[in-house]
Design a protein around this motif. Structure first.
Motif, mmCIF file in Angstrom:
data_model
loop_
_atom_site.group_PDB
_atom_site.id
_atom_site.type_symbol
_atom_site.label_atom_id
_atom_site.label_comp_id
_atom_site.label_asym_id
_atom_site.label_seq_id
_atom_site.Cartn_x
_atom_site.Cartn_y
_atom_site.Cartn_z
ATOM 1 N N VAL A 141 0.826 -1.215 0.000
ATOM 2 C CA VAL A 141 0.000 0.000 0.000
ATOM 3 C C VAL A 141 0.861 1.266 0.000
ATOM 4 C CG1 VAL A 141 -0.252 0.188 2.517
ATOM 5 C CG2 VAL A 141 -2.046 1.063 1.017
ATOM 6 N N GLY A 196 3.567 1.723 -1.820
ATOM 7 C CA GLY A 196 4.234 1.905 -3.102
ATOM 8 C C GLY A 196 5.707 1.535 -3.069
ATOM 9 N N ASP A 241 -2.463 5.552 7.282
ATOM 10 C CA ASP A 241 -2.197 4.169 6.883
ATOM 11 C C ASP A 241 -0.788 3.764 7.325
ATOM 12 O OD1 ASP A 241 -3.451 5.969 5.077
ATOM 13 O OD2 ASP A 241 -3.442 4.539 3.454
ATOM 14 N N HIS A 254 4.296 8.824 0.263
ATOM 15 C CA HIS A 254 4.667 7.514 -0.264
ATOM 16 C C HIS A 254 4.079 7.271 -1.637
ATOM 17 C CE1 HIS A 254 0.704 5.738 0.619
ATOM 18 N NE2 HIS A 254 0.752 6.384 1.773
ATOM 19 N N THR A 313 2.234 4.945 -4.726
ATOM 20 C CA THR A 313 0.963 4.246 -4.811
ATOM 21 C C THR A 313 0.915 3.413 -6.085
ATOM 22 O OG1 THR A 313 -1.449 4.433 -4.851
ATOM 23 C CG2 THR A 313 -0.230 6.200 -5.917
ATOM 24 N N SER A 341 -6.976 9.498 1.118
ATOM 25 C CA SER A 341 -6.115 8.772 2.055
ATOM 26 C C SER A 341 -6.573 8.977 3.499
ATOM 27 C CB SER A 341 -4.660 9.222 1.885
ATOM 28 O OG SER A 341 -4.421 10.445 2.548
ATOM 29 N N ARG A 381 -0.062 10.667 -1.106
ATOM 30 C CA ARG A 381 0.295 9.608 -2.061
ATOM 31 C C ARG A 381 0.812 10.234 -3.352
ATOM 32 N NH1 ARG A 381 -5.116 5.813 -1.699
ATOM 33 N NH2 ARG A 381 -5.091 5.535 0.576
ATOM 34 N N ASN A 420 4.284 6.161 -8.243
ATOM 35 C CA ASN A 420 5.528 5.434 -7.991
ATOM 36 C C ASN A 420 6.721 5.986 -8.767
ATOM 37 O OD1 ASN A 420 4.975 3.554 -5.956
ATOM 38 N ND2 ASN A 420 3.894 2.248 -7.400
#
Length: 108
Positions: A41, A43, A57, A67, A69, A80, A85, A88
């Motif tokens: 979750v 990424g 999270d 992070h 995703t 979120s 997010r 990537n």
């Protein structure tokens, strides 16, 4: 999300932020840790920040992370639990641009 080095813009990308009731907190924060996550979750890469949310999270909860995703269709939305997010591809690029202690300003 924008990554700056002095007055030079290095990266600009869309993000997903905290949904109503779990908003990503606004203010000045900094990067406290960075790592390759084991939880899908998060990424391909993640930055832990000094910011705290009502719920996140993040492993252990509360900490606001930036992070990757694997769900890029959610970028540009408030979905979120407080984390930011990033796609990537962009979070991996940020890996070489962001260091521990890097200041973060979260604005609406």
């Amino acid at each position: 999300l924008e990554v700056w080095n002095n007055r030079r813009l290095l990266l600009k990308t869309r993000v997903a932020v905290g949904r109503p009731g779990m908003e990503t907190p606004l203010g000045l924060f900094y990067v406290t840790w960075q790592f390759v996550p084991t939880a899908p979750v998060l990424g391909k890469y993640a930055f832990e920040t000094s910011a705290y949310s009502k719920l996140s999270d993040w492993p252990g909860g509360g900490i606001v992370g930036i992070h990757g995703t694997f769900m890029p269709w959610l970028l540009g939305q408030a979905v979120s639990h407080g984390c930011v997010r990033v796609g990537n591809r962009d979070i991996v690029r940020m890996r070489s641009l962001v260091r521990l202690g890097t200041p973060i300003q979260v604005v609406a």
